[in-house]
Design a protein around this motif. Structure first.
Motif, PDB file in Angstrom:
ATOM      1  N   GLY A   1       0.814  -1.207   0.000  1.00 41.49           N
ATOM      2  CA  GLY A   1       0.000   0.000   0.000  1.00 41.49           C
ATOM      3  C   GLY A   1       0.846   1.255   0.000  1.00 41.49           C
ATOM      4  N   PHE A   2       1.906   1.232   0.831  1.00 39.65           N
ATOM      5  CA  PHE A   2       2.739   2.424   0.905  1.00 39.65           C
ATOM      6  C   PHE A   2       3.674   2.549  -0.289  1.00 39.65           C
ATOM      7  CE2 PHE A   2       1.813   1.710   5.486  1.00 39.65           C
ATOM      8  CZ  PHE A   2       0.984   2.798   5.599  1.00 39.65           C
ATOM      9  N   ALA A   3       3.947   1.440  -0.976  1.00 43.35           N
ATOM     10  CA  ALA A   3       4.884   1.483  -2.100  1.00 43.35           C
ATOM     11  C   ALA A   3       4.197   1.822  -3.409  1.00 43.35           C
ATOM     12  CB  ALA A   3       5.621   0.145  -2.209  1.00 43.35           C
ATOM     13  N   THR A   4       2.857   1.957  -3.407  1.00 43.33           N
ATOM     14  CA  THR A   4       2.171   2.192  -4.685  1.00 43.33           C
ATOM     15  C   THR A   4       2.682   3.404  -5.463  1.00 43.33           C
ATOM     16  OG1 THR A   4       0.403   3.009  -3.314  1.00 43.33           O
ATOM     17  CG2 THR A   4      -0.015   0.987  -4.506  1.00 43.33           C
ATOM     18  N   PRO A   5       3.002   4.532  -4.811  1.00 45.38           N
ATOM     19  CA  PRO A   5       3.487   5.665  -5.616  1.00 45.38           C
ATOM     20  C   PRO A   5       4.749   5.312  -6.399  1.00 45.38           C
ATOM     21  CG  PRO A   5       3.011   6.374  -3.386  1.00 45.38           C
ATOM     22  CD  PRO A   5       2.888   4.900  -3.396  1.00 45.38           C
ATOM     23  N   LEU A   6       5.633   4.511  -5.771  1.00 47.35           N
ATOM     24  CA  LEU A   6       6.863   4.113  -6.470  1.00 47.35           C
ATOM     25  C   LEU A   6       6.553   3.125  -7.583  1.00 47.35           C
ATOM     26  CD1 LEU A   6       9.280   3.588  -3.469  1.00 47.35           C
ATOM     27  CD2 LEU A   6       9.300   5.427  -5.150  1.00 47.35           C
ATOM     28  N   LEU A   7       5.727   2.118  -7.242  1.00 48.42           N
ATOM     29  CA  LEU A   7       5.453   1.057  -8.218  1.00 48.42           C
ATOM     30  C   LEU A   7       4.728   1.600  -9.441  1.00 48.42           C
ATOM     31  CD1 LEU A   7       4.364  -1.822  -5.840  1.00 48.42           C
ATOM     32  CD2 LEU A   7       6.406  -1.731  -7.246  1.00 48.42           C
ATOM     33  N   SER A   8       3.865   2.606  -9.220  1.00 48.75           N
ATOM     34  CA  SER A   8       3.078   3.083 -10.357  1.00 48.75           C
ATOM     35  C   SER A   8       3.954   3.814 -11.371  1.00 48.75           C
ATOM     36  CB  SER A   8       1.942   3.986  -9.876  1.00 48.75           C
ATOM     37  OG  SER A   8       2.473   5.073  -9.183  1.00 48.75           O
ATOM     38  N   ARG A   9       5.180   4.161 -10.989  1.00 48.74           N
ATOM     39  CA  ARG A   9       6.074   4.817 -11.952  1.00 48.74           C
ATOM     40  C   ARG A   9       6.749   3.820 -12.878  1.00 48.74           C
ATOM     41  NH1 ARG A   9       8.649  10.099  -9.531  1.00 48.74           N
ATOM     42  NH2 ARG A   9       6.831  10.795  -8.413  1.00 48.74           N
ATOM     43  N   LEU A  10       6.683   2.530 -12.499  1.00 45.54           N
ATOM     44  CA  LEU A  10       7.405   1.522 -13.280  1.00 45.54           C
ATOM     45  C   LEU A  10       6.707   1.212 -14.605  1.00 45.54           C
ATOM     46  CD1 LEU A  10       8.476  -0.996 -10.521  1.00 45.54           C
ATOM     47  CD2 LEU A  10       9.840   0.736 -11.652  1.00 45.54           C
ATOM     48  N   GLY A  11       5.507   1.670 -14.772  1.00 46.83           N
ATOM     49  CA  GLY A  11       4.812   1.384 -16.021  1.00 46.83           C
ATOM     50  C   GLY A  11       3.331   1.293 -15.772  1.00 46.83           C
TER      51      GLY A  11
ATOM     52  N   TYR B   1     -10.864   1.014 -13.119  1.00 49.97           N
ATOM     53  CA  TYR B   1     -11.237   2.062 -12.187  1.00 49.97           C
ATOM     54  C   TYR B   1     -10.415   3.310 -12.496  1.00 49.97           C
ATOM     55  CZ  TYR B   1     -14.239  -0.321  -8.896  1.00 49.97           C
ATOM     56  OH  TYR B   1     -15.303  -0.929  -8.305  1.00 49.97           O
ATOM     57  N   ALA B   2     -11.012   4.477 -12.224  1.00 48.97           N
ATOM     58  CA  ALA B   2     -10.230   5.706 -12.328  1.00 48.97           C
ATOM     59  C   ALA B   2      -9.217   5.734 -11.185  1.00 48.97           C
ATOM     60  CB  ALA B   2     -11.172   6.900 -12.207  1.00 48.97           C
ATOM     61  N   ASN B   3      -8.082   6.361 -11.385  1.00 43.76           N
ATOM     62  CA  ASN B   3      -7.040   6.435 -10.344  1.00 43.76           C
ATOM     63  C   ASN B   3      -6.682   5.072  -9.788  1.00 43.76           C
ATOM     64  OD1 ASN B   3      -6.499   9.132 -10.226  1.00 43.76           O
ATOM     65  ND2 ASN B   3      -8.285   9.533  -8.927  1.00 43.76           N
ATOM     66  N   GLU B   4      -6.241   4.193 -10.689  1.00 43.14           N
ATOM     67  CA  GLU B   4      -6.100   2.794 -10.299  1.00 43.14           C
ATOM     68  C   GLU B   4      -5.161   2.585  -9.118  1.00 43.14           C
ATOM     69  OE1 GLU B   4      -4.769   0.430 -13.432  1.00 43.14           O
ATOM     70  OE2 GLU B   4      -6.571  -0.782 -13.469  1.00 43.14           O
ATOM     71  N   SER B   5      -4.120   3.428  -8.992  1.00 47.17           N
ATOM     72  CA  SER B   5      -3.150   3.168  -7.927  1.00 47.17           C
ATOM     73  C   SER B   5      -3.822   3.256  -6.560  1.00 47.17           C
ATOM     74  CB  SER B   5      -1.989   4.143  -8.032  1.00 47.17           C
ATOM     75  OG  SER B   5      -2.463   5.453  -7.924  1.00 47.17           O
ATOM     76  N   LYS B   6      -4.786   4.198  -6.406  1.00 48.08           N
ATOM     77  CA  LYS B   6      -5.513   4.293  -5.139  1.00 48.08           C
ATOM     78  C   LYS B   6      -6.331   3.033  -4.899  1.00 48.08           C
ATOM     79  CE  LYS B   6      -6.131   9.244  -5.156  1.00 48.08           C
ATOM     80  NZ  LYS B   6      -7.101  10.242  -5.593  1.00 48.08           N
ATOM     81  N   PHE B   7      -6.938   2.543  -5.976  1.00 44.48           N
ATOM     82  CA  PHE B   7      -7.771   1.356  -5.850  1.00 44.48           C
ATOM     83  C   PHE B   7      -6.951   0.181  -5.322  1.00 44.48           C
ATOM     84  CE2 PHE B   7      -9.962  -2.332  -7.905  1.00 44.48           C
ATOM     85  CZ  PHE B   7     -11.129  -2.242  -7.182  1.00 44.48           C
ATOM     86  N   PHE B   8      -5.747   0.002  -5.864  1.00 43.30           N
ATOM     87  CA  PHE B   8      -4.906  -1.113  -5.405  1.00 43.30           C
ATOM     88  C   PHE B   8      -4.452  -0.901  -3.964  1.00 43.30           C
ATOM     89  CE2 PHE B   8      -4.354  -2.003  -9.959  1.00 43.30           C
ATOM     90  CZ  PHE B   8      -4.777  -3.310  -9.919  1.00 43.30           C
ATOM     91  N   THR B   9      -4.139   0.340  -3.603  1.00 44.82           N
ATOM     92  CA  THR B   9      -3.770   0.615  -2.208  1.00 44.82           C
ATOM     93  C   THR B   9      -4.896   0.182  -1.276  1.00 44.82           C
ATOM     94  OG1 THR B   9      -2.678   2.578  -3.042  1.00 44.82           O
ATOM     95  CG2 THR B   9      -2.909   2.402  -0.675  1.00 44.82           C
ATOM     96  N   LEU B  10      -6.126   0.609  -1.628  1.00 39.88           N
ATOM     97  CA  LEU B  10      -7.259   0.307  -0.760  1.00 39.88           C
ATOM     98  C   LEU B  10      -7.505  -1.195  -0.647  1.00 39.88           C
ATOM     99  CD1 LEU B  10      -9.636   3.118  -1.946  1.00 39.88           C
ATOM    100  CD2 LEU B  10      -8.584   2.909   0.282  1.00 39.88           C
ATOM    101  N   LEU B  11      -7.400  -1.895  -1.793  1.00 35.86           N
ATOM    102  CA  LEU B  11      -7.617  -3.347  -1.778  1.00 35.86           C
ATOM    103  C   LEU B  11      -6.660  -4.022  -0.817  1.00 35.86           C
ATOM    104  CD1 LEU B  11      -8.051  -4.559  -5.448  1.00 35.86           C
ATOM    105  CD2 LEU B  11      -9.765  -4.267  -3.683  1.00 35.86           C
ATOM    106  N   ASN B  12      -5.377  -3.644  -0.911  1.00 34.79           N
ATOM    107  CA  ASN B  12      -4.393  -4.329  -0.088  1.00 34.79           C
ATOM    108  C   ASN B  12      -4.480  -3.916   1.365  1.00 34.79           C
ATOM    109  OD1 ASN B  12      -3.027  -6.107  -1.915  1.00 34.79           O
ATOM    110  ND2 ASN B  12      -2.468  -4.245  -2.998  1.00 34.79           N
ATOM    111  N   MET B  13      -4.901  -2.656   1.632  1.00 36.02           N
ATOM    112  CA  MET B  13      -5.143  -2.237   3.011  1.00 36.02           C
ATOM    113  C   MET B  13      -6.273  -3.063   3.611  1.00 36.02           C
ATOM    114  SD  MET B  13      -3.348   0.219   4.189  1.00 36.02           S
ATOM    115  CE  MET B  13      -2.224   1.467   3.711  1.00 36.02           C
ATOM    116  N   LEU B  14      -7.320  -3.265   2.808  1.00 32.38           N
ATOM    117  CA  LEU B  14      -8.467  -4.047   3.263  1.00 32.38           C
ATOM    118  C   LEU B  14      -8.028  -5.471   3.601  1.00 32.38           C
ATOM    119  CD1 LEU B  14     -11.530  -3.391   3.438  1.00 32.38           C
ATOM    120  CD2 LEU B  14     -11.797  -4.702   1.367  1.00 32.38           C
ATOM    121  N   LEU B  15      -7.189  -6.039   2.744  1.00 34.00           N
ATOM    122  CA  LEU B  15      -6.703  -7.403   2.980  1.00 34.00           C
ATOM    123  C   LEU B  15      -5.873  -7.444   4.257  1.00 34.00           C
ATOM    124  CD1 LEU B  15      -6.408 -10.274   1.919  1.00 34.00           C
ATOM    125  CD2 LEU B  15      -4.355  -9.559   0.740  1.00 34.00           C
TER     126      LEU B  15
END
Lengths: 483, 125
Positions: free
Chosen positions: A14-24, A101-115
């Motif tokens: 969740g916290f690494a999403t900003p970095l990961l989203s730059r990879l492509g 989803y719009a703003n997909e990186s947020k969506f993935f953060t939320l999913l993994n936080m929920l998990l």
């Protein structure tokens, strides 16, 4: 080390999403699935290793430090959550090109936080940690519910948030009283000393805990918000709500209940509360015409059934509860994902649209899920209901037995109505395309419903072990604070 | 003249009565107010009541701050730091939830112009 990974990895992601989203463009989606697959692998390897209960310390030893307890019971829930989340991510991956989803990186953060929060709720042995995970799961769920920012979605998000905030106040109140009287936050220490407290204090704490968790486990007077939230959220997210989030709250509520809440009258009260919730939900479900709302009412009914089974507090009934948890999670997951596939064209389906849709594959899959929910033999839903009825009969609780049977009949009425709509003869104008990947997920869910229903003995031993571990208060105390 | 107020029992009674009346003020607001921001304020009041209750009851005037240094080494004479750590966490969480709620309310107001909770009925059934 291993059980901490279940919480640390998704949080880290969740916290690494900003970095990961730059990879492509696709990096985030693929790493998320990869991470969840590795967690699933870890859970499976722990299952195969078949070790006894392990305690994992975060810093210092038990009464002072924080620890995660991985027993057969919590492993079962962790396995279920990681499996469902992996399937969810795969499903999302397959249909992502068409409607992401719009703003997909947020969506993935939320999913993994929920998990992470759902697994944290199940593993934690510290009541304040449970409060923190309770809130993390809540916050991720509120945002997921309001994600599309339409008026409907925001309204459901607001309703979810208001009820969640009130619930957390009552939970915090209970925790404060517990700490003031017991002087510890560790579940084992509280369990040891709780019986020594004055009756009034015990009653007050139990009531506050019941109100706090009651909102989240969707029990009768406190479940008014559930159907609105399901209707406003997307079907995709609803699959998570009914498959993962509710189950985590149910598990932790009964975990606390078995450990230290008063038995006897209070348990009887809970049993009838569950019975009444079930009847009210099923009767209200009868006149619904919106598919999401209908499934929400059916979810309420099934969750109340699980509530009754857990509240019985004996090994057979808790084993039945685990069977129903698995059956309901898999089947509702299927139904909501099917609804998500159907809804590509239009949100909020009216039940009449089932007559128009031309997609035999999805119809068959929804049929299978409904049969399992109704408890038809050969499906895993039958095993759970049968075991529950058997244990109600053994205990001589005939009123509750009648309530369960009546509720099942009412549920059957509206599911048969839906099935009738799906089999309706006539011209079908709306063609729905389902990609191969999505089909594979539906087939694997459907097959697991069938296989577990035909060979329930393959997991019965494991579930019975889980029930024994969950009910064994003294073993838990000895494990954490010594004899 | 007011020395008797320094007795621990009196302080605890005042804290309990004050916090509980604050809690019920919040509960009353939650049940009777219709404006969404007022509902959020009521929730914040209820939360503060619990924070006050916990800190007030666990704090002891006779004891010192829980910091170990050259002059202070006796743990028995220190206040318990756990309640303060817990309440700090709870304040942060409560703040985050309220901020999120208000942001939902603002977005909702922009879309529909509604602020009263009993008019929020997009769902038809």
């Amino acid at each position: 080390m291993s059980s901490t990974l279940f919480i640390a990895l998704p949080l880290l992601f969740g916290f690494a999403t900003p970095l990961l989203s730059r990879l492509g463009k696709n990096a985030l989606a693929y790493t998320s699935v990869l991470m969840q697959l590795s967690l699933l692998g870890l859970a499976l390897s722990l299952l195969l290793a078949h070790s006894s209960t392990t305690v994992e310390l975060i810093s210092i030893a038990a009464p002072l430090g924080i620890s995660f307890v991985l027993s057969t019971a919590s492993l079962l829930m962790v396995l279920l959550f990681t499996l469902l989340m992996t399937l969810f991510s795969l499903y999302y991956l397959f249909q992502r090109r068409a409607n992401a989803y719009a703003n997909e990186s947020k969506f993935f953060t939320l999913l993994n936080m929920l998990l992470a929060a759902s697994i944290g709720l199940v593993l934690s042995s510290d009541i304040f940690n449970i409060y923190v995970f309770f809130e993390i799961a809540g916050i991720s769920a509120y945002i997921l519910s309001a994600y599309s920012k339409t008026a409907l979605a925001l309204e459901s998000g607001l309703k979810y948030l208001l009820t969640g905030a009130v619930a957390s106040i009552f939970l915090l109140f209970a925790i404060v009283l517990i700490y003031l009287h017991v002087g510890s936050l560790n579940l084992a220490v509280i369990a040891e000393q709780f019986q020594l407290l004055p009756y009034n204090v015990k009653l007050l704490i139990s009531l506050l805990l019941l109100i706090g968790f009651g909102f989240k486990v969707e029990v009768f007077p406190l479940n008014f918000w559930v159907t609105d939230v399901y209707q406003g959220s997307t079907s995709l997210v609803n699959a998570l709500f009914s498959g993962i989030v509710v189950k985590a709250y149910l598990f932790v509520f009964f975990h606390i209940l078995y450990l230290f809440l008063p038995q006897g009258e209070f348990t009887l009260f809970l049993l009838y509360l569950g019975g009444v919730s079930m009847l009210v939900a099923e009767v209200a479900g009868l006149r619904q015409t919106n598919l999401k709302r209908l499934f929400a009412y059916s979810s309420l009914g099934q969750v109340a059934l699980i509530f009754v089974a857990f509240a019985m507090q004996n090994i057979q009934a808790v084993q039945a509860a685990f069977f129903i948890v698995i059956a309901h999670s898999l089947a509702k997951f299927m139904l909501f994902l099917a609804l998500a596939s159907l809804e590509k064209t239009e949100q909020n389906m009216h039940i009449d649209r089932l007559k128009q849709i031309d997609s035999p594959f999805l119809m068959v899959m929804m049929f299978l899920a409904m049969l399992s929910l109704l408890g038809i033999p050969l499906f895993v839903g039958f095993v759970g209901k049968f075991l529950l009825l058997k244990s109600l009969a053994v205990e001589g609780m005939l009123t509750l037995l009648v309530m369960v049977v009546v509720a099942s009949f009412i549920e059957a009425i509206y599911y048969f109505k839906l099935m009738g709509y799906m089999l309706h003869k006539g011209t079908r104008s709306e063609k729905v395309e389902v990609s191969l990947g999505e089909k594979m997920i539906f087939v694997s869910l459907g097959l697991s419903l069938l296989l577990l229903g035909v060979f329930p003995m393959s997991i019965a031993g494991f579930l019975q072990n889980a029930a024994e571990v969950l009910l064994d208060q003294t073993a838990y105390i000895t494990l954490l604070v010594g004899g | 003249m007011f020395e008797f107020l320094n007795q621990p029992e009196v302080i605890k009674t005042i804290v309990t009565l004050g916090a509980m009346s604050l809690f019920f003020v919040g509960l009353f607001g939650l049940l009777t107010r219709k404006h969404i921001v007022k509902v959020f304020i009521s929730i914040a009041i209820m939360e503060s009541a619990i924070f006050l209750l916990f800190i007030g009851l666990s704090f002891n005037r006779e004891k010192v701050a829980p910091i170990i240094d050259a002059t202070q080494t006796q743990v028995a004479t220190m206040n318990d730091p756990i309640p303060q750590a817990m309440i700090l966490t709870a304040i942060v969480i409560g703040m985050a939830v309220l901020a999120l709620g208000v942001s939902f309310a603002i977005e909702y107001y922009k879309l529909t112009g509604k602020t009263e909770i009993d008019t929020m009925n997009e769902m038809r059934f």
